[in-house]
Scaffold this motif. Structure first.
Motif, PDB file in Angstrom:
ATOM      1  N   ILE A 188       0.832   7.555  10.341  1.00 37.10           N
ATOM      2  CA  ILE A 188       1.112   6.700   9.187  1.00 37.10           C
ATOM      3  C   ILE A 188       2.475   7.129   8.662  1.00 37.10           C
ATOM      4  CG2 ILE A 188       0.291   5.865   6.958  1.00 37.10           C
ATOM      5  CD1 ILE A 188      -2.424   7.296   7.744  1.00 37.10           C
ATOM      6  N   GLU A 189       3.406   6.187   8.650  1.00 35.29           N
ATOM      7  CA  GLU A 189       4.746   6.554   8.193  1.00 35.29           C
ATOM      8  C   GLU A 189       5.311   5.504   7.258  1.00 35.29           C
ATOM      9  OE1 GLU A 189       8.029   6.704  11.063  1.00 35.29           O
ATOM     10  OE2 GLU A 189       6.761   5.599  12.448  1.00 35.29           O
ATOM     11  N   LYS A 190       6.120   6.010   6.333  1.00 38.79           N
ATOM     12  CA  LYS A 190       6.802   5.158   5.377  1.00 38.79           C
ATOM     13  C   LYS A 190       8.059   4.594   6.024  1.00 38.79           C
ATOM     14  CE  LYS A 190       8.238   5.368   0.563  1.00 38.79           C
ATOM     15  NZ  LYS A 190       8.367   6.263  -0.594  1.00 38.79           N
TER      16      LYS A 190
ATOM     17  N   VAL B 160       0.854  -1.191   0.000  1.00 39.96           N
ATOM     18  CA  VAL B 160       0.000   0.000   0.000  1.00 39.96           C
ATOM     19  C   VAL B 160       0.887   1.238   0.000  1.00 39.96           C
ATOM     20  CG1 VAL B 160      -1.926  -1.096   1.212  1.00 39.96           C
ATOM     21  CG2 VAL B 160      -0.195   0.098   2.527  1.00 39.96           C
ATOM     22  N   THR B 161       0.280   2.356  -0.331  1.00 41.10           N
ATOM     23  CA  THR B 161       0.995   3.630  -0.280  1.00 41.10           C
ATOM     24  C   THR B 161       0.445   4.485   0.855  1.00 41.10           C
ATOM     25  OG1 THR B 161      -0.559   4.728  -1.769  1.00 41.10           O
ATOM     26  CG2 THR B 161       1.352   3.619  -2.788  1.00 41.10           C
ATOM     27  N   LEU B 162       1.244   5.442   1.273  1.00 41.06           N
ATOM     28  CA  LEU B 162       0.758   6.408   2.258  1.00 41.06           C
ATOM     29  C   LEU B 162      -0.512   7.087   1.765  1.00 41.06           C
ATOM     30  CD1 LEU B 162       4.076   8.186   3.316  1.00 41.06           C
ATOM     31  CD2 LEU B 162       2.565   6.925   4.834  1.00 41.06           C
ATOM     32  N   ALA B 163      -0.532   7.436   0.492  1.00 36.97           N
ATOM     33  CA  ALA B 163      -1.681   8.145  -0.075  1.00 36.97           C
ATOM     34  C   ALA B 163      -2.953   7.308  -0.008  1.00 36.97           C
ATOM     35  CB  ALA B 163      -1.390   8.560  -1.516  1.00 36.97           C
TER      36      ALA B 163
ATOM     37  N   PRO C 286       0.335  13.186   4.378  1.00 41.22           N
ATOM     38  CA  PRO C 286       1.613  12.534   4.095  1.00 41.22           C
ATOM     39  C   PRO C 286       2.361  13.250   2.975  1.00 41.22           C
ATOM     40  CG  PRO C 286      -0.203  11.240   3.194  1.00 41.22           C
ATOM     41  CD  PRO C 286      -0.810  12.371   3.966  1.00 41.22           C
ATOM     42  N   THR C 287       3.627  13.493   3.221  1.00 39.99           N
ATOM     43  CA  THR C 287       4.510  14.048   2.198  1.00 39.99           C
ATOM     44  C   THR C 287       5.825  13.297   2.305  1.00 39.99           C
ATOM     45  OG1 THR C 287       5.325  15.733   3.714  1.00 39.99           O
ATOM     46  CG2 THR C 287       3.481  16.365   2.280  1.00 39.99           C
ATOM     47  N   ASP C 288       6.686  13.483   1.334  1.00 38.32           N
ATOM     48  CA  ASP C 288       7.981  12.807   1.376  1.00 38.32           C
ATOM     49  C   ASP C 288       8.714  13.144   2.667  1.00 38.32           C
ATOM     50  OD1 ASP C 288       7.678  11.515  -1.006  1.00 38.32           O
ATOM     51  OD2 ASP C 288       8.678  13.065  -2.188  1.00 38.32           O
TER      52      ASP C 288
END
Length: 171
Positions: free
Chosen positions: A118-120, A28-31, A88-90
């Motif tokens: 939520i973190e990458k 999944v993605t953060l987005a 969420p951003t880079d």
């Protein structure tokens, strides 16, 4: 690992009930996770313990900073206000938190602070953390139940959120 920004009133260990749930997943993605978390119209599609969701600003169903909303959860009608909302951003951890309450007397007054991070992570993984700290007699009652319904309910929320985000990825 990042942590929740607690106010003194809701500092875990000093409240009547506290629960912490975490999922680390991939695929999944953060987005995709964020989209399913901040859009309240999606909650009932993956979490059966949030119903009758009404935002004061009914022009859309996405939470915004300082948004006031209402919903029913765990048998309680909760009024809530968004206290933290960081998309969420880079390199930036996404954050959503609200203060929720049920007005009443000494036996029914209930105050909560519920937050999501939520973190990458490395290797394409995503960490989802939700924690809630509660004050009041209903919180004491929940804390004395085994298993704690808040712990199981919030795990269901995170598990459903991951499934919903994975569905979003295939649409």
């Amino acid at each position: 690992m990042k942590s929740i920004n607690w106010s003194t009133d809701y500092l875990p260990g000093h409240t009547d009930n506290f629960v912490s749930n975490e999922v680390i997943t991939d695929g999944v993605t953060l987005a995709a996770v964020w989209k399913n978390l901040v859009d309240t119209s999606k909650w009932t599609t993956y979490y059966d313990n949030a119903t009758n969701i009404i935002l004061d600003d009914q022009t859309n169903t996405e939470l915004k900073f300082a948004e006031h909303f209402r919903f029913d959860t765990f048998g309680f009608p909760i009024d809530a206000q968004v206290m933290e909302l960081v998309e969420p951003t880079d390199g930036e951890t996404a954050r959503l938190a609200w203060h929720g309450w049920q007005n009443g007397d000494a036996d029914t007054q209930f105050d909560v602070y519920h937050a999501f991070l939520i973190e990458k992570l490395t290797d394409g993984r995503i960490r989802l953390l939700t924690q809630e700290s509660q004050v009041g007699q209903p919180a004491k009652d929940l804390a004395n139940q085994t298993p704690n319904p808040m712990l199981n309910g919030h795990q269901s929320w995170l598990d459903g959120l991951v499934k919903a985000a994975k569905r979003t990825m295939t649409e």
